[in-house]
Scaffold this active site. Sequence first.
Site, PDB file in Angstrom:
ATOM      1  N   GLU A  66      74.718  -2.755  35.992  1.00  0.00           N
ATOM      2  CA  GLU A  66      73.701  -3.709  36.451  1.00  0.00           C
ATOM      3  C   GLU A  66      74.252  -5.136  36.376  1.00  0.00           C
ATOM      4  OE1 GLU A  66      69.008  -4.756  35.438  1.00  0.00           O
ATOM      5  OE2 GLU A  66      70.313  -3.965  33.864  1.00  0.00           O
ATOM      6  N   LYS A 139      64.836  -2.948  41.714  1.00  0.00           N
ATOM      7  CA  LYS A 139      64.328  -2.591  40.390  1.00  0.00           C
ATOM      8  C   LYS A 139      62.812  -2.688  40.354  1.00  0.00           C
ATOM      9  CE  LYS A 139      65.337  -3.594  35.499  1.00  0.00           C
ATOM     10  NZ  LYS A 139      66.170  -4.454  34.622  1.00  0.00           N
ATOM     11  N   CYS A 179      68.285   0.320  35.064  1.00  0.00           N
ATOM     12  CA  CYS A 179      68.063  -0.055  33.668  1.00  0.00           C
ATOM     13  C   CYS A 179      66.670   0.311  33.141  1.00  0.00           C
ATOM     14  CB  CYS A 179      68.355  -1.552  33.485  1.00  0.00           C
ATOM     15  SG  CYS A 179      68.699  -2.035  31.766  1.00  0.00           S
TER      16      CYS A 179
END
Length: 245
Positions: A66, A139, A179
């Site tokens: 990331e 995300k 994440c």
Amino acid sequence: MAALWNTRNLTMADAPNPFQLPNITKFKIALCQLSITSDKNQNLDRASRSIRLSVEQGAKLLVLPEMWNCPYSSDYFAKYAEDFDNRDASPTLSMLSEAACCHGITIIGGSLPEWDHGRLYNTCCIFGPDGRLKAKHRKIHLFDIDIPGEISFKESDTFTAGDQPTIVDTVGRIGIGICHDIRFPELAALYRKRGVDIICYPGAFNVSTGELLWELVQRARKSLPLDDQKREDIYKFIDAHELNP
């Protein structure tokens, strides 16, 4: 070259039996860890070398971390962000596209700060062996944390959250998260329902919460399998919240 970056909307039909283990041909996966600096060109060079070394060791699928083209800080996100629809303003995407095509591999490009219509996103781009951009994932679950005396950081102060799950067919059917997305089982359950073979979560965890999170995640992986009723409850939740792609 810009035409190679056009994403496509993928409509995924339910797998005939979402709980049957898939038959996957063996191949090597490279998980690349990079030491990030404030020099963007240096970060691109390091990633390019890591890709080349991974290919030399036989990797067919490569995953970057990331936010690898800039330091993970709100001071850098906007400055290092790229407009993915503008090739001249996207040196990172150009490098990933050329590397995937040159080496004939699939690259899950970690994540990058993306500018789109005045908004900033934390975005993962997936390139196929032909160098084309097969999909991108923004995300969904932004990471906000405030631990007095240790860390205070809010992604939501900078980024706009994505609102779509992402499934891409390449070396297998792959579901993408970034994440903090890993902490929300509904997304993983959705991907399993759609018959994915692999779920990839490029991440950059901090030392304050990372150890505790991963200890908890590992314990969760060892828990007993869900019974049919619990699975059905999860799928009803998914359908009720319109999480289908």
